[in-house]
Design an enzyme around this catalytic site. Structure first.
Site, mmCIF file in Angstrom:
data_model
loop_
_atom_site.group_PDB
_atom_site.id
_atom_site.type_symbol
_atom_site.label_atom_id
_atom_site.label_comp_id
_atom_site.label_asym_id
_atom_site.label_seq_id
_atom_site.Cartn_x
_atom_site.Cartn_y
_atom_site.Cartn_z
ATOM 1 N N ALA A 11 -10.024 -12.462 15.349
ATOM 2 C CA ALA A 11 -10.383 -12.229 13.933
ATOM 3 C C ALA A 11 -10.540 -10.740 13.689
ATOM 4 C CB ALA A 11 -11.680 -12.968 13.607
ATOM 5 N N THR A 93 -4.772 -6.059 22.832
ATOM 6 C CA THR A 93 -4.003 -5.857 24.071
ATOM 7 C C THR A 93 -4.085 -4.372 24.456
ATOM 8 O OG1 THR A 93 -2.066 -5.611 22.630
ATOM 9 C CG2 THR A 93 -2.365 -7.746 23.677
ATOM 10 N N ALA A 223 9.330 -0.468 19.968
ATOM 11 C CA ALA A 223 10.274 0.587 19.593
ATOM 12 C C ALA A 223 9.943 1.127 18.202
ATOM 13 C CB ALA A 223 11.696 0.028 19.617
ATOM 14 N N SER A 270 -0.625 16.651 10.725
ATOM 15 C CA SER A 270 -1.984 16.112 10.799
ATOM 16 C C SER A 270 -2.667 16.651 12.057
ATOM 17 C CB SER A 270 -1.887 14.589 10.870
ATOM 18 O OG SER A 270 -1.233 14.204 12.063
ATOM 19 N N PHE A 273 -1.828 11.849 15.465
ATOM 20 C CA PHE A 273 -2.004 10.455 15.031
ATOM 21 C C PHE A 273 -3.128 9.793 15.813
ATOM 22 C CE2 PHE A 273 1.696 10.307 18.057
ATOM 23 C CZ PHE A 273 1.154 9.520 19.057
ATOM 24 N N CYS A 277 -2.985 1.715 18.034
ATOM 25 C CA CYS A 277 -1.700 1.206 18.528
ATOM 26 C C CYS A 277 -0.663 2.234 18.984
ATOM 27 C CB CYS A 277 -1.096 0.295 17.485
ATOM 28 S SG CYS A 277 -2.094 -1.184 17.282
ATOM 29 N N PHE A 278 -0.468 3.325 18.250
ATOM 30 C CA PHE A 278 0.655 4.206 18.587
ATOM 31 C C PHE A 278 0.609 4.643 20.059
ATOM 32 C CE2 PHE A 278 1.840 5.916 14.082
ATOM 33 C CZ PHE A 278 2.529 4.745 13.846
ATOM 34 N N GLN A 279 -0.514 5.208 20.465
ATOM 35 C CA GLN A 279 -0.592 5.704 21.850
ATOM 36 C C GLN A 279 -0.451 4.557 22.850
ATOM 37 O OE1 GLN A 279 -3.414 8.821 23.013
ATOM 38 N NE2 GLN A 279 -4.258 7.349 24.448
ATOM 39 N N LYS A 340 -7.398 7.299 9.521
ATOM 40 C CA LYS A 340 -6.621 7.550 8.298
ATOM 41 C C LYS A 340 -7.471 7.056 7.140
ATOM 42 C CE LYS A 340 -3.312 4.524 7.257
ATOM 43 N NZ LYS A 340 -2.224 3.520 7.301
HETATM 44 P P1 NAD Z 1 -8.987 -6.188 17.114
HETATM 45 O O1 NAD Z 1 -9.640 -5.642 18.308
HETATM 46 O O2 NAD Z 1 -9.381 -5.723 15.767
HETATM 47 O O3 NAD Z 1 -9.136 -7.780 17.122
HETATM 48 C C1 NAD Z 1 -8.856 -8.574 18.240
HETATM 49 C C2 NAD Z 1 -9.907 -9.695 18.305
HETATM 50 O O4 NAD Z 1 -9.548 -10.603 19.341
HETATM 51 C C3 NAD Z 1 -11.309 -9.197 18.633
HETATM 52 O O5 NAD Z 1 -12.193 -9.544 17.587
HETATM 53 C C4 NAD Z 1 -11.667 -9.905 19.941
HETATM 54 O O6 NAD Z 1 -13.036 -10.292 20.012
HETATM 55 C C5 NAD Z 1 -10.753 -11.119 19.895
HETATM 56 N N1 NAD Z 1 -10.487 -11.690 21.207
HETATM 57 C C6 NAD Z 1 -10.021 -11.061 22.309
HETATM 58 N N2 NAD Z 1 -9.879 -11.935 23.318
HETATM 59 C C7 NAD Z 1 -10.262 -13.142 22.851
HETATM 60 C C8 NAD Z 1 -10.328 -14.445 23.430
HETATM 61 N N3 NAD Z 1 -9.936 -14.673 24.703
HETATM 62 N N4 NAD Z 1 -10.784 -15.473 22.667
HETATM 63 C C9 NAD Z 1 -11.160 -15.250 21.386
HETATM 64 N N5 NAD Z 1 -11.118 -14.049 20.779
HETATM 65 C C10 NAD Z 1 -10.658 -13.005 21.506
HETATM 66 O O7 NAD Z 1 -7.419 -5.965 17.330
HETATM 67 P P2 NAD Z 1 -6.312 -5.788 16.190
HETATM 68 O O8 NAD Z 1 -6.311 -4.387 15.701
HETATM 69 O O9 NAD Z 1 -6.423 -6.915 15.237
HETATM 70 O O10 NAD Z 1 -4.988 -5.952 17.067
HETATM 71 C C11 NAD Z 1 -4.610 -7.202 17.604
HETATM 72 C C12 NAD Z 1 -3.197 -7.093 18.142
HETATM 73 O O11 NAD Z 1 -2.300 -6.816 17.062
HETATM 74 C C13 NAD Z 1 -2.981 -5.974 19.156
HETATM 75 O O12 NAD Z 1 -2.053 -6.404 20.108
HETATM 76 C C14 NAD Z 1 -2.391 -4.846 18.325
HETATM 77 O O13 NAD Z 1 -1.554 -4.000 19.086
HETATM 78 C C15 NAD Z 1 -1.556 -5.608 17.315
HETATM 79 N N6 NAD Z 1 -1.381 -4.920 16.025
HETATM 80 C C16 NAD Z 1 -2.417 -4.264 15.435
HETATM 81 C C17 NAD Z 1 -2.239 -3.670 14.191
HETATM 82 C C18 NAD Z 1 -3.348 -2.930 13.505
HETATM 83 O O14 NAD Z 1 -3.088 -2.312 12.481
HETATM 84 N N7 NAD Z 1 -4.561 -2.952 13.998
HETATM 85 C C19 NAD Z 1 -1.006 -3.782 13.542
HETATM 86 C C20 NAD Z 1 0.032 -4.473 14.173
HETATM 87 C C21 NAD Z 1 -0.169 -5.048 15.411
HETATM 88 C C1 UGA Z 2 0.923 1.781 12.562
HETATM 89 C C2 UGA Z 2 2.300 1.425 11.977
HETATM 90 O O1 UGA Z 2 2.519 2.204 10.809
HETATM 91 C C3 UGA Z 2 2.377 -0.057 11.633
HETATM 92 O O2 UGA Z 2 3.680 -0.382 11.198
HETATM 93 C C4 UGA Z 2 2.031 -0.869 12.867
HETATM 94 O O3 UGA Z 2 2.029 -2.249 12.562
HETATM 95 C C5 UGA Z 2 0.662 -0.465 13.377
HETATM 96 O O4 UGA Z 2 0.654 0.952 13.672
HETATM 97 C C6 UGA Z 2 0.276 -1.140 14.659
HETATM 98 O O5 UGA Z 2 1.106 -1.622 15.381
HETATM 99 O O6 UGA Z 2 -0.933 -1.092 14.887
HETATM 100 P P1 UGA Z 2 -1.488 2.262 11.568
HETATM 101 O O7 UGA Z 2 -1.745 2.832 12.905
HETATM 102 O O8 UGA Z 2 -2.443 1.268 11.041
HETATM 103 O O9 UGA Z 2 -0.048 1.562 11.542
HETATM 104 O O10 UGA Z 2 -1.389 3.424 10.476
HETATM 105 P P2 UGA Z 2 -0.264 4.558 10.183
HETATM 106 O O11 UGA Z 2 -0.146 4.702 8.732
HETATM 107 O O12 UGA Z 2 0.974 4.319 10.936
HETATM 108 O O13 UGA Z 2 -0.990 5.875 10.733
HETATM 109 C C7 UGA Z 2 -1.200 6.069 12.118
HETATM 110 C C8 UGA Z 2 -1.675 7.490 12.354
HETATM 111 O O14 UGA Z 2 -0.620 8.419 12.103
HETATM 112 C C9 UGA Z 2 -2.831 7.923 11.443
HETATM 113 O O15 UGA Z 2 -3.745 8.683 12.177
HETATM 114 C C10 UGA Z 2 -2.150 8.769 10.389
HETATM 115 O O16 UGA Z 2 -2.996 9.722 9.807
HETATM 116 C C11 UGA Z 2 -1.057 9.420 11.212
HETATM 117 N N1 UGA Z 2 0.082 9.884 10.396
HETATM 118 C C12 UGA Z 2 0.823 8.997 9.681
HETATM 119 C C13 UGA Z 2 0.407 11.238 10.393
HETATM 120 O O17 UGA Z 2 -0.250 12.046 11.059
HETATM 121 N N2 UGA Z 2 1.471 11.657 9.639
HETATM 122 C C14 UGA Z 2 2.228 10.787 8.913
HETATM 123 O O18 UGA Z 2 3.189 11.255 8.253
HETATM 124 C C15 UGA Z 2 1.900 9.428 8.934
#
Ligand code: NAD
Ligand code: UGA
Length: 465
Positions: A11, A93, A223, A270, A273, A277-279, A340
């Site tokens: 969640a 993850t 990618a 900036s 970043f 996720c990115f790193q 951000k």
């Molecule tokens: P998050 O840490 O906000 O949420 C993950 C949740 O999963 C946590 O609340 C944690 O308590 C729960 N959890 C972990 N293990 C569990 C288990 N065994 N049973 C029940 N609950 C469990 O993470 P997030 O930012 O939502 O990211 C989730 C995934 O989506 C990651 O793989 C991330 O790379 C990917 N992702 C994130 C974003 C983003 O913008 N944050 C965007 C695209 C993809």
């Molecule tokens: C990023 C991707 O944009 C999403 O498509 C992806 O789903 C997500 O990661 C993920 O897998 O978690 P997010 O990290 O939420 O989304 O936000 P971004 O808008 O991508 O910004 C990431 C970082 O890059 C921020 O710190 C932002 O300030 C920085 N950034 C972004 C820059 O420094 N310059 C830019 O031109 C754009």
């Protein structure tokens, strides 16, 4: 398979908003989001919608219409699994902290735990959807875990990576550039694919639903993030050259971006970043490449992360040089803690690293962020200091040099330097000119987001010019 019940494990920033949109668009489906973090579930259920664990513009409005109607948050994971025909895995993850692949590979512990649990409690066939970002071929691993722990029930595994960005999650979910679904090219694989496609088709145009193999879908997500981050590192690397050569990164970005083959998104310089996720995803890609003996490819992508670290250090050093390396008792304001604007998420925010560098040099730090809770800010600082082996008395002393404020005005009082690290609109509209005119200290502004008009005063450093 007709889907009547969905379960989403996790969640967090992805699980919460994504399931809210599915529930909103598919009122006939009952969606249950579960999490092992009981406090988080409580927060999702809180009566005051300002206390949700995730801040996203537009999220509250959707929850008002769906929560406790066809969208539920609870921690009874097993019941939700048993009832659902389709289970989304949206658990975190993170990068592995120890063992094989430490510092690079994705830690799949949460994914494996969930898979075991699903296999153990399921009494009927289910579709498992990878929503978390995972290394290529993870579906194979999930299938193995499901098979070896189940009692004869069959599972289909789809990859449906999420591309939303924080701060615009709801908009991104509604107007996705594409929805990517990877499936096996078998009869059961196609049936599962159709079940998931029919959900998205409720609001996503058919031509934006891209169907691929599972491996392509998994790799496309890594990618995609790598390419986006690479653009930021490219522009940030050029910002350093601009400062030496007298060019302006704002002008260079604009000139580059007007070439439609390049495009103007993600060319904003900036402090580096941030975000969870990115790193993590690039390091994961680097690990995968090394695993396949593709060392040149691995080194190429690793540079994107190295340039990002360089940019954060470069910014800290600008401030340190300005004070001639004498920061003891200098009061410095940090504007923005989230990575951000429009999110309460501070994971991997550049502010954390820059604050650490200045604290270690003896500075007193005032912090203001409109969304990140003070508790979170302090825990971010504690964690980064501990990671740098700073503990005990020194840790306490450095933490006592942090002051967190509820508004910009108070946070700026008596400061000798102001660092703009997040591009919150509130910082853009603040009357900096008036503030500088009235300031009693010879305050210097370090603007890492180029949001202040440099011509209003002498004492402004804008990144890349
Ligand atoms: P998050 O840490 O906000 O949420 C993950 C949740 O999963 C946590 O609340 C944690 O308590 C729960 N959890 C972990 N293990 C569990 C288990 N065994 N049973 C029940 N609950 C469990 O993470 P997030 O930012 O939502 O990211 C989730 C995934 O989506 C990651 O793989 C991330 O790379 C990917 N992702 C994130 C974003 C983003 O913008 N944050 C965007 C695209 C993809
Ligand atoms: C990023 C991707 O944009 C999403 O498509 C992806 O789903 C997500 O990661 C993920 O897998 O978690 P997010 O990290 O939420 O989304 O936000 P971004 O808008 O991508 O910004 C990431 C970082 O890059 C921020 O710190 C932002 O300030 C920085 N950034 C972004 C820059 O420094 N310059 C830019 O031109 C754009």
């Amino acid at each position: 398979m007709r889907i009547q019940e969905i379960c989403c494990i996790g969640a967090g920033f992805v699980g919460g908003p994504t399931m809210a949109v599915i529930a909103h668009e598919c009122p006939e489906i009952r969606v249950t989001v579960v999490d092992s973090d009981i406090e988080k579930i409580k927060a999702w259920n809180s009566l005051d919608l300002n206390n949700l664990p995730v801040y996203e513009p537009g999220l509250k409005e959707i929850l008002k219409k769906t929560r406790n109607k066809n969208l539920f948050f609870n921690s009874d994971i097993d019941s939700a699994i048993i009832k659902a025909q389709m289970i989304f895995l949206a658990v975190n993850t993170p990068t592995k902290k120890d063992g094989k692949g430490k510092g690079y590979a994705a830690d799949l512990t949460n994914i494996v735990k969930c898979s075991k649990r699903i296999a153990k409690v399921s009494k009927e066939s289910k579709i498992i959807v990878e929503k978390s970002t995972l290394p290529v071929r993870t579906a194979e691993k999930i299938k193995q875990v499901l098979k070896s722990n189940s009692t004869g029930v069959t599972f289909e595994v789809l990859s449906n990576p999420e591309f939303l960005a924080e701060g615009t999650a709801i908009e991104d979910l509604y107007k996705s550039d594409r929805v990517l679904i990877g499936s096996d090219n078998t009869k059961n694989g196609m049936n599962a694919l159709n079940s998931l496609t029919s959900i998205y088709e409720k609001w996503i145009p058919k031509n934006k639903i891209l169907k691929t193999s599972v491996w392509s879908a998994e790799l496309s997500k890594l990618a995609s993030n790598a390419m986006l981050a690479q653009r930021i590192s490219s522009i940030n690397s050029l910002s350093a050259l601009c400062e030496k050569s007298g060019a302006s990164i704002e002008e260079v970005s604009k000139a580059i971006g007007m070439d439609k083959r390049i495009g103007n998104d993600f060319l904003k310089s900036s402090p580096g970043f941030g975000g969870s996720c990115f790193q993590k995803d690039i390091l994961n890609l680097v690990y995968l490449c090394r695993n396949y003996d593709l060392h040149e490819v691995a080194n190429y992508w690793e540079e994107v992360v190295k340039i990002n670290d360089y940019q954060k250090n470069r910014f800290s050093n600008k401030v340190i040089e300005y004070f001639d390396n004498k920061l003891i008792a200098k009061r410095i304001a940090i504007m923005g803690w989230s990575f951000k604007k429009n999110t309460n998420d501070s994971r991997e925010s550049a502010s954390i690293y820059i604050c650490r560098d200045l604290l270690i040099k003896g500075a007193i730090i005032n912090i203001y962020d409109p969304m990140v809770p003070p508790k979170r800010i302090i825990s971010d600082i504690k964690n980064i200091l501990l990671l740098n082996n700073i503990k005990g008395h020194l840790l306490k002393e450095l933490i006592s040099n942090i002051f967190i404020f509820k508004n910009i005005g108070d946070s700026l009082k008596l400061t000798e330097a102001i660092l703009i690290l997040t591009e919150w609109d509130e910082f853009k509209s603040y009357n900096w000119k008036k503030f500088i005119q009235n300031s009693t200290t010879n305050v210097h502004i370090f603007d890492s987001r180029n949001i202040i008009d440099k011509s209003i005063a002498q004492n402004i450093y804008s990144i890349g010019s």
